[in-house]
Motif scaffolding. Structure first.
Motif, mmCIF file in Angstrom:
data_model
loop_
_atom_site.group_PDB
_atom_site.id
_atom_site.type_symbol
_atom_site.label_atom_id
_atom_site.label_comp_id
_atom_site.label_asym_id
_atom_site.label_seq_id
_atom_site.Cartn_x
_atom_site.Cartn_y
_atom_site.Cartn_z
ATOM 1 N N TRP A 51 0.849 -1.184 0.000
ATOM 2 C CA TRP A 51 0.000 0.000 0.000
ATOM 3 C C TRP A 51 0.892 1.244 0.000
ATOM 4 O O TRP A 51 1.914 1.278 0.695
ATOM 5 C CB TRP A 51 -0.892 0.026 1.245
ATOM 6 C CG TRP A 51 -2.033 -0.939 1.208
ATOM 7 C CD1 TRP A 51 -2.057 -2.177 1.772
ATOM 8 C CD2 TRP A 51 -3.297 -0.737 0.580
ATOM 9 N NE1 TRP A 51 -3.277 -2.768 1.526
ATOM 10 C CE2 TRP A 51 -4.052 -1.911 0.802
ATOM 11 C CE3 TRP A 51 -3.867 0.302 -0.156
ATOM 12 C CZ2 TRP A 51 -5.351 -2.063 0.320
ATOM 13 C CZ3 TRP A 51 -5.161 0.152 -0.634
ATOM 14 C CH2 TRP A 51 -5.892 -1.013 -0.400
ATOM 15 N N HIS A 52 0.513 2.242 -0.776
ATOM 16 C CA HIS A 52 1.340 3.452 -0.846
ATOM 17 C C HIS A 52 0.533 4.602 -1.443
ATOM 18 O O HIS A 52 -0.565 4.405 -1.968
ATOM 19 C CB HIS A 52 2.593 3.202 -1.692
ATOM 20 C CG HIS A 52 2.293 2.886 -3.128
ATOM 21 N ND1 HIS A 52 1.859 1.658 -3.551
ATOM 22 C CD2 HIS A 52 2.340 3.665 -4.239
ATOM 23 C CE1 HIS A 52 1.671 1.672 -4.859
ATOM 24 N NE2 HIS A 52 1.948 2.888 -5.309
ATOM 25 N N SER A 53 1.103 5.785 -1.369
ATOM 26 C CA SER A 53 0.504 6.960 -2.015
ATOM 27 C C SER A 53 1.622 7.798 -2.633
ATOM 28 O O SER A 53 2.785 7.699 -2.239
ATOM 29 C CB SER A 53 -0.297 7.791 -1.020
ATOM 30 O OG SER A 53 0.562 8.389 -0.068
ATOM 31 N N HIS A 54 1.235 8.605 -3.629
ATOM 32 C CA HIS A 54 2.193 9.471 -4.320
ATOM 33 C C HIS A 54 1.815 10.924 -4.081
ATOM 34 O O HIS A 54 0.657 11.307 -4.291
ATOM 35 C CB HIS A 54 2.194 9.181 -5.825
ATOM 36 C CG HIS A 54 2.415 7.742 -6.156
ATOM 37 N ND1 HIS A 54 3.665 7.173 -6.161
ATOM 38 C CD2 HIS A 54 1.544 6.746 -6.458
ATOM 39 C CE1 HIS A 54 3.555 5.898 -6.477
ATOM 40 N NE2 HIS A 54 2.284 5.600 -6.659
ATOM 41 N N LEU A 55 2.795 11.699 -3.664
ATOM 42 C CA LEU A 55 2.560 13.096 -3.305
ATOM 43 C C LEU A 55 1.820 13.859 -4.405
ATOM 44 O O LEU A 55 0.888 14.621 -4.122
ATOM 45 C CB LEU A 55 3.911 13.765 -3.022
ATOM 46 C CG LEU A 55 3.887 15.192 -2.506
ATOM 47 C CD1 LEU A 55 3.177 15.261 -1.155
ATOM 48 C CD2 LEU A 55 5.312 15.731 -2.387
ATOM 49 N N GLY A 57 0.392 12.299 -7.169
ATOM 50 C CA GLY A 57 -0.365 11.366 -7.986
ATOM 51 C C GLY A 57 0.539 10.551 -8.898
ATOM 52 O O GLY A 57 1.769 10.670 -8.862
ATOM 53 N N GLN A 58 -0.092 9.683 -9.698
ATOM 54 C CA GLN A 58 0.663 8.767 -10.560
ATOM 55 C C GLN A 58 -0.209 8.342 -11.731
ATOM 56 O O GLN A 58 -1.430 8.228 -11.596
ATOM 57 C CB GLN A 58 1.070 7.522 -9.758
ATOM 58 C CG GLN A 58 1.908 6.512 -10.541
ATOM 59 C CD GLN A 58 2.207 5.281 -9.712
ATOM 60 O OE1 GLN A 58 1.324 4.694 -9.105
ATOM 61 N NE2 GLN A 58 3.467 4.888 -9.677
ATOM 62 N N VAL A 59 0.425 8.130 -12.864
ATOM 63 C CA VAL A 59 -0.239 7.534 -14.021
ATOM 64 C C VAL A 59 0.476 6.229 -14.333
ATOM 65 O O VAL A 59 1.704 6.198 -14.470
ATOM 66 C CB VAL A 59 -0.187 8.467 -15.247
ATOM 67 C CG1 VAL A 59 -0.780 7.779 -16.471
ATOM 68 C CG2 VAL A 59 -0.921 9.766 -14.953
ATOM 69 N N TRP A 92 -4.258 6.528 -1.328
ATOM 70 C CA TRP A 92 -3.629 5.248 -0.980
ATOM 71 C C TRP A 92 -4.138 4.160 -1.907
ATOM 72 O O TRP A 92 -5.344 4.057 -2.162
ATOM 73 C CB TRP A 92 -3.902 4.903 0.481
ATOM 74 C CG TRP A 92 -3.005 5.696 1.376
ATOM 75 C CD1 TRP A 92 -3.214 6.975 1.808
ATOM 76 C CD2 TRP A 92 -1.728 5.289 1.882
ATOM 77 N NE1 TRP A 92 -2.137 7.386 2.567
ATOM 78 C CE2 TRP A 92 -1.223 6.384 2.629
ATOM 79 C CE3 TRP A 92 -0.975 4.131 1.789
ATOM 80 C CZ2 TRP A 92 0.010 6.325 3.273
ATOM 81 C CZ3 TRP A 92 0.259 4.073 2.430
ATOM 82 C CH2 TRP A 92 0.732 5.165 3.172
ATOM 83 N N HIS A 93 -3.216 3.326 -2.402
ATOM 84 C CA HIS A 93 -3.571 2.300 -3.387
ATOM 85 C C HIS A 93 -2.437 1.286 -3.493
ATOM 86 O O HIS A 93 -1.359 1.476 -2.916
ATOM 87 C CB HIS A 93 -3.826 2.954 -4.752
ATOM 88 C CG HIS A 93 -2.587 3.559 -5.351
ATOM 89 N ND1 HIS A 93 -2.087 4.773 -4.938
ATOM 90 C CD2 HIS A 93 -1.704 3.092 -6.280
ATOM 91 C CE1 HIS A 93 -0.968 5.046 -5.610
ATOM 92 N NE2 HIS A 93 -0.716 4.031 -6.432
ATOM 93 N N TRP A 94 -2.691 0.232 -4.254
ATOM 94 C CA TRP A 94 -1.622 -0.705 -4.633
ATOM 95 C C TRP A 94 -1.908 -1.191 -6.045
ATOM 96 O O TRP A 94 -3.023 -1.052 -6.548
ATOM 97 C CB TRP A 94 -1.507 -1.872 -3.642
ATOM 98 C CG TRP A 94 -2.706 -2.772 -3.558
ATOM 99 C CD1 TRP A 94 -3.773 -2.632 -2.721
ATOM 100 C CD2 TRP A 94 -2.954 -3.946 -4.348
ATOM 101 N NE1 TRP A 94 -4.670 -3.652 -2.931
ATOM 102 C CE2 TRP A 94 -4.195 -4.466 -3.927
ATOM 103 C CE3 TRP A 94 -2.254 -4.609 -5.361
ATOM 104 C CZ2 TRP A 94 -4.757 -5.622 -4.493
ATOM 105 C CZ3 TRP A 94 -2.799 -5.757 -5.924
ATOM 106 C CH2 TRP A 94 -4.045 -6.247 -5.479
ATOM 107 N N HIS A 95 -0.884 -1.786 -6.669
ATOM 108 C CA HIS A 95 -1.034 -2.349 -8.013
ATOM 109 C C HIS A 95 -0.055 -3.493 -8.187
ATOM 110 O O HIS A 95 1.021 -3.500 -7.560
ATOM 111 C CB HIS A 95 -0.856 -1.298 -9.118
ATOM 112 C CG HIS A 95 0.106 -0.178 -8.805
ATOM 113 N ND1 HIS A 95 1.420 -0.177 -9.211
ATOM 114 C CD2 HIS A 95 -0.077 0.975 -8.115
ATOM 115 C CE1 HIS A 95 2.010 0.942 -8.807
ATOM 116 N NE2 HIS A 95 1.141 1.661 -8.121
ATOM 117 N N GLY A 96 -0.424 -4.470 -9.015
ATOM 118 C CA GLY A 96 0.460 -5.614 -9.210
ATOM 119 C C GLY A 96 -0.048 -6.535 -10.286
ATOM 120 O O GLY A 96 -0.995 -6.222 -11.017
HETATM 121 MN MN MN Z 1 1.323 3.686 -7.207
#
Ligand code: MN
Length: 134
Positions: A51-55, A57-59, A92-96
């Motif tokens: 789990w994480h977040s980007h200050l 945002g992220q694409v 907050w999100h995750w991806h995989g």
């Molecule tokens: Mn991310």
């Protein structure tokens, strides 16, 4: 114009921030002239971020395979090659990868003025990862 043909070495994702086997290829690192950071990230089946977040945002743009992604409090979603996933600043999100599939995405973000634009949290549990996909 600057054509970069000699790639940096692939580097493994840190076990502190990832579950399973993940390799990261830098496409472009932020520097004094640009805050854009882009990495091609390769997830083996079952591998995912914590789990994480980007200050800022992220694409994410999926270039290969099938994976999973989830926003905190939201449904577990399947993501596929050709999809683009946009995370808002601080979300907050995750991806995989999927449990039985590889997945590669290009992750792009505004790296900001400092080094640490990503805030890392706990690992994604097996229960979270293997929940029903909506
Ligand atoms: Mn991310």
């Amino acid at each position: 114009m600057d054509i970069i043909r000699r790639r940096p070495e692939s580097r493994p994702g840190s076990p502190e921030n990832f579950t399973g086997t993940v390799w990261i290829d830098s496409i472009v690192a932020s520097d004094a002239s640009s805050r854009l950071r882009a990495n091609s990230v390769h997830f083996m089946p079952g591998a995912r971020t914590a789990w994480h977040s980007h200050l800022n945002g992220q694409v994410l743009h999926l270039t290969e395979g099938t994976g999973r992604a989830q926003e905190r409090g939201g449904p577990l979603q399947e993501i596929r090659a050709g999809d683009t996933v946009v995370s808002a600043p601080g979300e907050w999100h995750w991806h995989g990868a999927g449990p039985q599939h590889f997945m590669t995405h290009i992750g792009m973000s505004d790296a900001g003025t400092g080094i640490g634009d990503t805030t890392w949290g706990e690992h994604v549990s097996e229960a979270e990862y293997l929940a029903t996909v909506e």
